[in-house]
Design a protein around this motif. Structure first.
Motif, PDB file in Angstrom:
ATOM      1  N   SER A   1       0.821  -1.208   0.000  1.00 18.92           N
ATOM      2  CA  SER A   1       0.000   0.000   0.000  1.00 18.92           C
ATOM      3  C   SER A   1       0.856   1.259   0.000  1.00 18.92           C
ATOM      4  O   SER A   1       2.078   1.195   0.117  1.00 18.92           O
TER       5      SER A   1
ATOM      6  N   ASP B   1      -4.288  -1.194  -1.487  1.00 18.00           N
ATOM      7  CA  ASP B   1      -5.260  -0.156  -1.136  1.00 18.00           C
ATOM      8  C   ASP B   1      -6.059   0.358  -2.327  1.00 18.00           C
ATOM      9  O   ASP B   1      -7.236   0.061  -2.453  1.00 18.00           O
ATOM     10  N   VAL B   2      -5.476   1.089  -3.217  1.00 17.72           N
ATOM     11  CA  VAL B   2      -6.209   1.759  -4.294  1.00 17.72           C
ATOM     12  C   VAL B   2      -5.972   1.047  -5.627  1.00 17.72           C
ATOM     13  O   VAL B   2      -4.850   1.035  -6.134  1.00 17.72           O
TER      14      VAL B   2
ATOM     15  N   SER C   1      -0.914  -1.037  -6.155  1.00 17.89           N
ATOM     16  CA  SER C   1      -1.779  -2.039  -6.771  1.00 17.89           C
ATOM     17  C   SER C   1      -1.078  -2.700  -7.956  1.00 17.89           C
ATOM     18  O   SER C   1      -1.149  -3.922  -8.129  1.00 17.89           O
TER      19      SER C   1
ATOM     20  N   GLY D   1      -8.587  -2.586  -2.020  1.00 16.50           N
ATOM     21  CA  GLY D   1      -9.542  -2.025  -1.069  1.00 16.50           C
ATOM     22  C   GLY D   1      -9.268  -2.436   0.358  1.00 16.50           C
ATOM     23  O   GLY D   1     -10.180  -2.457   1.188  1.00 16.50           O
TER      24      GLY D   1
END
Length: 134
Positions: free
Chosen positions: A8, A67-68, A74, A91
């Motif tokens: 992340s 996370d994103v 990612s 997520g």
């Protein structure tokens, strides 16, 4: 037991891993985080992620939480994916991580499905009683 790696934006992964210590009283085994720093070389981050993944994967498979979706962490996480062996979910949040830790003796594909379904039901108003009618 499935290894779990959080990839992340800095400092989220490390913070989430530290939260697990708060919940469980100690750091769970086979859990690691890679915090991707601003302007980090994605190839260097992928090398670091591969090294961490090798340390936490005992051969049972691994789950990489990021996370994103689409951001650099990612994309690094996706570089680790191996169908049926290493799954990647975007997520990440603390409830997802805790559920993953407490259910990681199941096959990695089943764990992935469980986490996606749980995430769909996890966001809810917390300041009022649920509607009795619905």
């Amino acid at each position: 037991m499935i290894g779990i790696l959080v990839v992340s934006h800095e400092p989220l992964g490390t913070a989430l891993v530290h939260c697990t210590r708060h919940v469980y009283g100690q750091l769970p085994q086979q859990l690691a985080a890679l915090d991707v720093i601003p302007d980090e070389d994605p190839a260097a981050a992928l090398d670091a992620a591969r090294e961490l993944l090798a340390r936490i994967n005992d051969g049972s498979g691994a789950l990489v939480l990021t996370d994103v979706f689409g951001a650099t962490p990612s994309r690094v996480a996706m570089g680790l994916a191996v169908p049926g062996r290493v799954r990647v979910l975007a997520g990440v949040n603390l409830p997802m991580l805790l559920k993953a830790i407490s259910n990681r003796r199941m096959p990695v594909d089943a764990l992935c499905e469980l986490l996606v379904e749980s995430a769909r039901n996890a966001i809810r108003p917390a300041d009022c009683e649920p509607d009795a009618q619905g």
